[in-house]
Scaffold this active site. Structure first.
Site, mmCIF file in Angstrom:
data_model
loop_
_atom_site.group_PDB
_atom_site.id
_atom_site.type_symbol
_atom_site.label_atom_id
_atom_site.label_comp_id
_atom_site.label_asym_id
_atom_site.label_seq_id
_atom_site.Cartn_x
_atom_site.Cartn_y
_atom_site.Cartn_z
ATOM 1 N N VAL A 12 0.755 -1.149 0.018
ATOM 2 C CA VAL A 12 0.171 0.025 0.073
ATOM 3 C C VAL A 12 0.867 1.236 0.145
ATOM 4 O O VAL A 12 0.482 2.132 -0.593
ATOM 5 C CB VAL A 12 -1.025 0.028 1.182
ATOM 6 N N ARG A 33 7.518 -7.839 -7.030
ATOM 7 C CA ARG A 33 8.129 -9.181 -7.339
ATOM 8 C C ARG A 33 7.114 -9.937 -7.753
ATOM 9 O O ARG A 33 7.312 -10.899 -8.842
ATOM 10 C CB ARG A 33 8.781 -9.749 -5.963
ATOM 11 N N VAL A 74 9.984 -1.437 0.237
ATOM 12 C CA VAL A 74 9.793 -2.782 0.735
ATOM 13 C C VAL A 74 10.339 -2.922 2.137
ATOM 14 O O VAL A 74 10.664 -2.111 2.636
ATOM 15 C CB VAL A 74 10.599 -3.998 -0.253
ATOM 16 N N LYS A 75 9.808 -4.211 2.699
ATOM 17 C CA LYS A 75 10.212 -4.437 4.008
ATOM 18 C C LYS A 75 11.594 -4.135 4.557
ATOM 19 O O LYS A 75 12.488 -4.531 3.720
ATOM 20 C CB LYS A 75 9.884 -5.874 4.467
ATOM 21 N N SER A 128 6.734 10.166 6.005
ATOM 22 C CA SER A 128 5.845 10.007 7.090
ATOM 23 C C SER A 128 4.288 10.729 6.660
ATOM 24 O O SER A 128 4.420 11.502 5.683
ATOM 25 C CB SER A 128 6.360 10.824 8.199
ATOM 26 N N GLY A 129 3.568 9.938 7.413
ATOM 27 C CA GLY A 129 1.956 10.293 6.933
ATOM 28 C C GLY A 129 1.156 8.986 6.623
ATOM 29 O O GLY A 129 -0.075 9.186 6.503
ATOM 30 N N GLY A 130 1.835 8.027 7.060
ATOM 31 C CA GLY A 130 0.906 6.833 6.752
ATOM 32 C C GLY A 130 0.450 6.576 5.308
ATOM 33 O O GLY A 130 0.948 7.302 4.310
ATOM 34 N N LYS A 183 13.949 10.801 10.211
ATOM 35 C CA LYS A 183 12.805 9.969 10.262
ATOM 36 C C LYS A 183 12.382 9.039 11.710
ATOM 37 O O LYS A 183 11.648 8.988 11.975
ATOM 38 C CB LYS A 183 12.331 9.083 9.176
ATOM 39 N N HIS A 186 11.690 11.302 14.477
ATOM 40 C CA HIS A 186 10.265 11.677 14.286
ATOM 41 C C HIS A 186 9.423 10.593 14.774
ATOM 42 O O HIS A 186 8.582 10.904 15.542
ATOM 43 C CB HIS A 186 10.122 11.731 12.611
ATOM 44 N N ASN A 187 9.768 9.345 14.721
ATOM 45 C CA ASN A 187 9.047 8.411 15.003
ATOM 46 C C ASN A 187 9.280 8.132 16.508
ATOM 47 O O ASN A 187 8.098 7.797 17.133
ATOM 48 C CB ASN A 187 9.279 6.868 14.361
ATOM 49 N N GLU A 190 6.935 10.638 18.052
ATOM 50 C CA GLU A 190 5.561 10.118 17.703
ATOM 51 C C GLU A 190 5.231 8.930 18.786
ATOM 52 O O GLU A 190 4.202 9.365 19.533
ATOM 53 C CB GLU A 190 5.601 9.386 16.394
ATOM 54 N N ARG A 288 5.135 0.540 25.924
ATOM 55 C CA ARG A 288 4.826 -0.575 25.108
ATOM 56 C C ARG A 288 5.231 -1.820 25.393
ATOM 57 O O ARG A 288 4.450 -2.944 25.410
ATOM 58 C CB ARG A 288 5.157 -0.230 23.535
ATOM 59 N N ARG A 447 32.131 6.593 42.676
ATOM 60 C CA ARG A 447 32.869 5.978 41.401
ATOM 61 C C ARG A 447 34.285 6.036 42.129
ATOM 62 O O ARG A 447 35.180 5.241 41.710
ATOM 63 C CB ARG A 447 32.442 6.824 40.309
HETATM 64 C C1 6PG Z 1 4.864 7.642 10.043
HETATM 65 C C2 6PG Z 1 4.566 6.483 10.635
HETATM 66 C C3 6PG Z 1 4.944 5.181 10.117
HETATM 67 C C4 6PG Z 1 4.536 4.051 10.943
HETATM 68 C C5 6PG Z 1 5.200 3.831 12.083
HETATM 69 C C6 6PG Z 1 4.746 2.990 13.313
HETATM 70 O O1 6PG Z 1 5.481 8.451 10.158
HETATM 71 O O2 6PG Z 1 4.074 7.674 8.907
HETATM 72 O O3 6PG Z 1 5.634 6.709 11.799
HETATM 73 O O4 6PG Z 1 6.526 5.195 9.903
HETATM 74 O O5 6PG Z 1 3.197 3.918 11.227
HETATM 75 O O6 6PG Z 1 6.331 2.999 11.949
HETATM 76 O O7 6PG Z 1 5.422 2.409 13.955
HETATM 77 P P1 6PG Z 1 5.093 1.326 15.114
HETATM 78 O O8 6PG Z 1 4.406 0.157 14.341
HETATM 79 O O9 6PG Z 1 6.353 0.838 15.629
HETATM 80 O O10 6PG Z 1 4.064 1.953 15.999
#
Ligand code: 6PG
Length: 478
Positions: A12, A33, A74-75, A128-130, A183, A186-187, A190, A288, A447
């Site tokens: 996607v 692929r 890709v992954k 970023s932005g899904g 990035k 950024h995460n 997040e 988490r 120490r």
């Molecule tokens: C983004 C998100 C995206 C993804 C995260 C989710 O900026 O669009 O950060 O990269 O949704 O990687 O990360 P987790 O699965 O670790 O919560």
């Protein structure tokens, strides 16, 4: 060789990025692929623009205009290396391979160095932005060479989100892995933002007994002020959503175990290596892990004593107002810590990163987009050498308004037995970083006692050691 750019990896994110490019008038080569996925994209979205599907990697590369630009989506990990090798072997000097996935920046640095040897460009670009962002305008953080950005930049800036002032949410971040580094942070931010929002929700739910929808109303209100942001907005939407099967508030039927794909942990590990205290991000990441630690939670639940104090909340409206202020303060600290990590990374890896620009390209498109990012840009414009974001006069004024509320929230949570790892750790950081004197002095003394690790004095230059096991005489070291 007609396509302006190609995308390989038609899951996607890849297909949405390709569609975004096509919708903006670029001729886009497609590859996956398994051919079936490419065919589906063409069947369902072929009308978005000019697509050039290929069945093989050879044809895909052949369909690109020189210097070629191929985006890999890709992954992360091994699959990326395999695709890079294949693509690179088919490409020429000057061609550009872009990894738009969430890759670890050290992998990006390694890959960039390998391709540079062959005269090819490797660009790690944070996107970023899904799914929605990829299609309609993400925030893009490309690293790599300046030369590669000359070719890529115009396309990326065109498809990126635009801020209110019309500026594209894309800028050349810095060389090699700088884009993926930013990035990653950024995460991390997040993670901290999501966790602290969840802590505020938890307090309203448990301490005030509010139902999900009523809490959603509060977040809707908060979204009209300083906290206005994508994450607050979607929190309100999620809290208002009712589960179709049970009719219950959706959040109440979701298992309370948060997953993670690794970018938060990367941010924390890297921060440890760099010696940057990103306590909010670290606590959010650990939160988490705690939530997912089923055996430990089962062993603890109903067994570990709580001895909570049942404090009465005399004024629920005041309590909610406190939460809002505490949230803003904790958020400021988390962002400040994240920016510290970017600054430290830039120093360590010799990247020329403009911190104000980073806040600018996060204003739209990305997951942490928020109103107050403008304030961060302004702070770095006022002082590009700002060593602590929080010390900018705007933030000191803002945070001053929040401190009493922040302290009340953390104290109330501690007394009542509600876990607030980000509220509390950011407050502790705040009090540490501003402290006149820290107990680190005692740590140094300890120490020196057991390991002769030496110490410095407040009143004299040099390095000292006490002969602890002998006559406790102080000696000056060379
Ligand atoms: C983004 C998100 C995206 C993804 C995260 C989710 O900026 O669009 O950060 O990269 O949704 O990687 O990360 P987790 O699965 O670790 O919560």
């Amino acid at each position: 060789d007609v396509a302006d750019i190609g995308v390989t990896g038609m899951a996607v994110m890849g297909s949405n990025l390709a569609r975004n490019l096509a919708r903006n008038g670029y001729k886009v080569a497609l590859h996956n692929r398994s051919v079936g996925k490419t065919e589906t994209v063409i069947a369902e979205h072929g009308s978005d623009g000019d697509f050039y599907p290929s069945e093989s990697m050879e044809d895909f590369v052949a369909s690109l205009q020189k210097p070629r630009v191929a985006i890999i989506m890709v992954k992360a990990g091994k699959p990326t290396d395999a695709v890079i090798d294949e693509l690179s072997s088919l490409m020429d000097e000057g061609d550009i391979i872009v990894d738009a996935g969430n890759a670890l920046f050290t992998d990006t640095r390694r890959r960039e160095a390998a391709l540079r040897e062959k005269g090819q460009h490797f660009v790690g670009a944070g996107v970023s932005g899904g799914e929605e962002g990829a299609l309609n305008g993400p925030s893009i953080m490309p690293g790599g060479t300046k030369a590669s950005y000359e070719r890529l930049g115009p396309m990326f800036e065109t498809i990126s989100a635009k801020a209110e002032d019309g500026a594209p949410c894309c800028v050349h971040v810095g060389s090699d892995g700088a884009g993926h580094f930013v990035k990653m942070v950024h995460n991390g931010i997040e993670y901290a933002d999501m966790q602290v929002i969840s802590e505020a929700y938890d307090m309203m739910s448990k301490a005030l007994g509010m139902d999900a929808s009523a809490i959603g109303d509060v977040f809707d209100e908060w979204n009209k002020g300083d906290l206005e942001s994508f994450l607050i907005e979607i929190t309100a939407t999620v809290l208002h959503h009712k589960d179709a099967t049970s009719g219950e508030p959706f959040v109440d039927v979701v298992l309370d175990q948060a997953a993670q794909k690794g970018t938060g942990a990367w941010t924390v590990k890297t921060a440890l290596d760099l010696g940057v205290p990103v306590t909010g991000i670290a606590e959010a990441t650990f939160a988490r892990s705690i939530s997912g630690g089923t055996p430990q939670r089962e062993a603890a639940r109903g067994v570990l004593p709580g001895e909570e104090q049942k404090l009465e909340i005399a004024d629920p409206a005041q309590f909610i107002d406190d939460l809002q202020k505490a949230l803003y303060a904790a958020k400021l600290v988390s962002y400040s810590q994240g920016f510290d990590e970017i600054a430290a990374g830039a120093e360590e890896f010799d990247w020329d990163i403009d911190l104000g620009d980073m806040a600018k390209i996060w204003r739209e498109g990305c997951i942490i987009r928020a109103r107050f990012l403008d304030r961060i840009t302004e702070a770095y414009t006022r002082n590009p050498k700002l060593s602590l974001l929080l010390s900018d006069e705007y933030f000191t004024t803002e945070i001053a308004k929040c401190i009493p509320a922040w302290r009340r929230v953390v104290a109330f949570a501690a007394a009542s037995g509600y876990p607030v790892p980000v509220f509390a750790s950011t407050l502790s950081y705040y009090d540490s970083v501003r402290a006149e004197r820290l107990p680190a002095a005692l740590v140094q003394a300890q120490r020196d006692y057991f390991g002769a690790h030496t110490y410095q004095r407040v009143d004299a230059e040099g390095t000292f050691h006490v002969e602890w096991s002998e006559d406790r005489r102080e000696t000056k070291q060379d």
